[in-house]
Design a protein around this motif. Structure first.
Motif, PDB file in Angstrom:
ATOM      1  N   THR A 259     -18.347 -15.692   2.384  1.00  0.00           N
ATOM      2  CA  THR A 259     -18.993 -16.593   1.437  1.00  0.00           C
ATOM      3  C   THR A 259     -20.172 -17.284   2.094  1.00  0.00           C
ATOM      4  OG1 THR A 259     -16.929 -17.029   0.297  1.00  0.00           O
ATOM      5  CG2 THR A 259     -18.686 -18.626  -0.030  1.00  0.00           C
TER       6      THR A 259
ATOM      7  N   THR B  25     -15.387 -15.683   6.098  1.00  0.00           N
ATOM      8  CA  THR B  25     -14.939 -15.743   4.710  1.00  0.00           C
ATOM      9  C   THR B  25     -15.656 -14.791   3.777  1.00  0.00           C
ATOM     10  OG1 THR B  25     -16.539 -17.439   4.051  1.00  0.00           O
ATOM     11  CG2 THR B  25     -14.490 -18.203   5.066  1.00  0.00           C
TER      12      THR B  25
ATOM     13  N   TYR C 238     -13.592 -20.361   1.652  1.00  0.00           N
ATOM     14  CA  TYR C 238     -12.184 -20.315   2.024  1.00  0.00           C
ATOM     15  C   TYR C 238     -11.809 -18.920   2.489  1.00  0.00           C
ATOM     16  CZ  TYR C 238     -11.849 -18.103  -2.518  1.00  0.00           C
ATOM     17  OH  TYR C 238     -12.032 -17.257  -3.580  1.00  0.00           O
ATOM     18  N   PHE C 239     -10.719 -18.853   3.240  1.00  0.00           N
ATOM     19  CA  PHE C 239     -10.155 -17.557   3.611  1.00  0.00           C
ATOM     20  C   PHE C 239      -8.702 -17.772   4.003  1.00  0.00           C
ATOM     21  CE2 PHE C 239     -10.232 -18.958   7.844  1.00  0.00           C
ATOM     22  CZ  PHE C 239      -9.829 -17.981   8.742  1.00  0.00           C
TER      23      PHE C 239
END
Length: 663
Positions: free
Chosen positions: A46, A44, A67-68
């Motif tokens: 992140t 992601t 999220y992705f």
């Protein structure tokens, strides 16, 4: 407002802004240092280590989110912590997820927390997932082959037995494309999560942001909420209003079931809400200390779960203590399931279907897990066969199936408000369900006040038929009686049926002219009781005396002397005439003609037109009728008994038209 906060409040948000449902929520689980956070970062971009303490210690202490896009789907990751003493945080993360990534490091293999996490996710009912072998660049071919064998045995009999196994290395990117494709395929198969039910948010973080105010984050288990809507905290029923919704780095207008979200709240102070609380619609607030549940003990547990074991209970982000009462057997063996009741030390805010996990008294060993069946448990009779059967019907897959099954067998009806609360149905959803099942709704009462009972059409018709048959049977056995009274009717129908159900059925039968009511008695329309000739002569004499006395009828002794008979004979006649609806006993020793009582009732109704707030005091009634105080009180109390009036403070209010009581 929230959208301006950037990463400060953004930790914990996974779904697209304004979306109606997240594509898929995935929990990463596994032993500490097996590369879960690194895997999510590689997928992601992140870093889910969002807290300073996490950054400093290199651990995912609280729930991290990222999220992705997996093909057309939005996939949100919950990176749960791996340390054993942080299990409660992990449980907060798995409560409403769609799938799991079980992470196993190739160089270390299956470890204690790998087993613990799989055990818990299996217990709470997860059914989709992927096994990800990480750090394959640190293992040789022999290690990988050994791990494959170990995984086959470890996963056998669990929901991941046939799950894909993907080998990855976050540092080199190996296997990430294959994992992406696998997640896309998993999301393709995922049924859409409807935003049904009352809004329910399991709060896992509470904090304040300068310039914004109070913020809570959590997972939406059910329903949806919009900006400016009112909510309430289940634990204390305190109201709050949604000032803003934060999603994917910006403000959103709605948060729905399956979303991770942050809500900016107003109308409530920081100290009035905490981690573990639930936010819901104001009219859906309910908590309980006896909660019925279906439990299952892990198949690899060292020992069975015993009745009345003290436990720690994890539900959403909430942590309770209490005991577990087994309802079907004193022991619950490893791999087995049965119904049980949680007897909690503090109230739980739960609804049917929500998962929970039980750990031992030291909170260091998972004992069992399962899902809520009914939140209206009772200590009395909790293990009775009838209660077990009720719980099995509550445990059916849908509210439609559950209510249909309950109605089919519950001749006394189903408490609809309790059913609606347990299943977390909105008012509109409940009414739609009732219409679909064509159930009959009746206002009843119990020790807690008024309740609404639902009856299946077949049981309602059977009740009508039984009442008519009971009246006919009474006529055959008592041909000289006017009819049968309500207590006798109830006794002949079912002790479980409420008086309100029987009264409602009688009202329908009388309204349809299937039955008639004379005074307190119910009879067939073609039936008419007749007085014997000897009593007819006595009645003629009594009637003359009562008509002459008007609103001041004589006492029993006075009346007996005037008609030259003994009191026992007179009382027997008066009781029969009372059953016929011709006279009524107002005092212990005084009877009125019904026509006289109707005149007094009409006088009362006229007084209400000029009385303040329509309330008539005893003195007002006495002055307008010329009755003495004691007789005025007796007449008014009779009006209360027949539901013509209702006492309000020192006065009385007319609650029914006179002609409905004295026809």
């Amino acid at each position: 407002m929230l959208g301006e906060l950037g990463g400060g409040i953004g930790a914990g948000i996974i779904e697209p802004s304004g979306g109606r449902a997240a594509g898929m929520i995935v929990a990463t689980a596994g032993h500490v240092d097996h590369g879960k956070t690194a895997l999510v970062r590689a997928l992601t971009g992140t870093d889910t280590d969002t807290l300073e303490e996490e950054k400093r210690r290199g651990l995912t202490i609280n729930l991290g989110f990222a999220y992705f896009n997996a093909g057309p789907h939005r996939v949100g990751f919950i990176d749960v912590p791996g340390h054993q003493r942080f299990i409660k945080n992990m449980l907060a993360g798995v409560g409403a997820i769609d799938a799991v990534l079980l992470v196993v490091a190739a160089d270390e293999g299956i470890m204690p927390q790998t087993r613990e996490h799989l055990r818990i996710m299996d217990l709470v009912g997860l059914r989709r997932g992927v096994v990800v072998v990480t750090k394959v660049d640190r293992a040789d071919a022999t290690q990988l082959a050994t791990l494959d064998t170990e995984l086959a045995g470890f996963l056998a009999g669990t929901f991941l037995e046939h799950a894909p196994i993907i080998r990855t290395a976050a540092t080199t990117g190996a296997g990430l494309s294959a994992l992406n494709e696998t997640l896309t395929a998993l999301a393709d198969e995922l049924p859409e999560r409807p935003a049904a039910g009352n809004f329910r948010l399991a709060i896992d973080r509470v904090f304040s942001v300068i310039g914004t105010g109070l913020v809570v984050t959590g997972t939406v288990y059910a329903g949806e909420v919009h900006v400016d809507e009112a909510l309430a905290v289940c634990r204390n029923a305190l109201p709050a209003r949604v000032r803003g919704i934060y999603s994917e780095g910006q403000a959103a207008e709605v948060a729905a079931a399956g979303h991770r979200c942050a809500l900016n709240l107003t109308g409530i102070r920081r100290e009035q809400i905490k981690r573990g609380d639930w936010l819901t619609a104001p009219d859906a607030v309910y908590t309980a200390t006896q909660v019925d549940i279906e439990l299952r003990v892990p198949r690899d547990a060292a020992q069975p779960l015993r009745h009345w074991t003290p436990v720690h209970i994890f539900h959403g982000a909430a942590h309770h203590t209490g005991r577990v009462a087994l309802l079907e057997a004193p022991l619950l063996k490893p791999g087995d399931a049965q119904l049980a009741q949680l007897v909690l030390d503090t109230p739980m805010a739960a609804v049917r279907g929500e998962p929970c996990v039980l750990r031992n008294q030291s909170a260091d060993l998972t004992l069992a897990g399962g899902h809520i069946v009914d939140v209206f448990g009772s200590r009395a009779g909790r293990a009775r066969a009838s209660r077990i059967h009720w719980l099995r019907q509550m445990n059916l897959a849908t509210p439609q199936a559950s209510l249909a099954a309950l109605l089919a067998e519950a001749k006394e009806g189903v408490p609809l408000a309790a059913f609606q609360t347990a299943w977390n149905l909105t008012e509109a959803e409940a009414e739609t369900l009732y219409r679909e099942l064509e159930l009959v709704q009746i206002d009843s009462s119990d020790a807690g006040g008024r309740v609404r009972i639902g009856l299946a059409p077949a049981h309602w018709q059977a009740l009508l038929d039984i009442l008519v048959a009971a009246v006919k049977a009474w006529h055959q056995k008592h041909p000289d009686d006017t009819g049968i009274r309500l207590p006798a009717l109830r006794a002949g129908v079912s002790a479980k049926l409420s008086q309100a159900s029987v009264e409602a059925a009688l009202n329908v039968l009388v309204g349809a002219h299937t039955l008639q009511q004379t005074g307190p008695c119910f009879h067939m329309p073609v039936f008419a009781a007749r007085l014997p000739e000897s009593e007819t002569l006595l009645w003629d004499a009594v009637k003359l005396q009562l008509e002459a006395a008007g609103m001041h009828p004589p006492t029993l002794s006075e009346l007996a002397a005037r008609v030259d008979t003994d009191q026992d004979t007179l009382i027997a006649l008066l009781r029969r005439l009372s059953d016929l609806g011709i006279i009524a006993r107002v005092q212990k020793n005084r009877y009125f003609l019904i026509m006289t009582l109707k005149q007094l009732a009409t006088r009362f109704a006229s007084i209400t037109q000029i009385a303040p707030a329509g309330l008539v005091a005893v003195a007002d009634f006495r002055d307008q009728t010329g009755l003495g105080r004691n007789l005025s009180i007796a007449v008014l109390e009779y009006f209360d008994r027949v539901s013509l009036t209702r006492r309000v403070g020192n006065g009385r209010r007319l609650v029914k038209p006179v002609d409905t009581i004295f026809n």
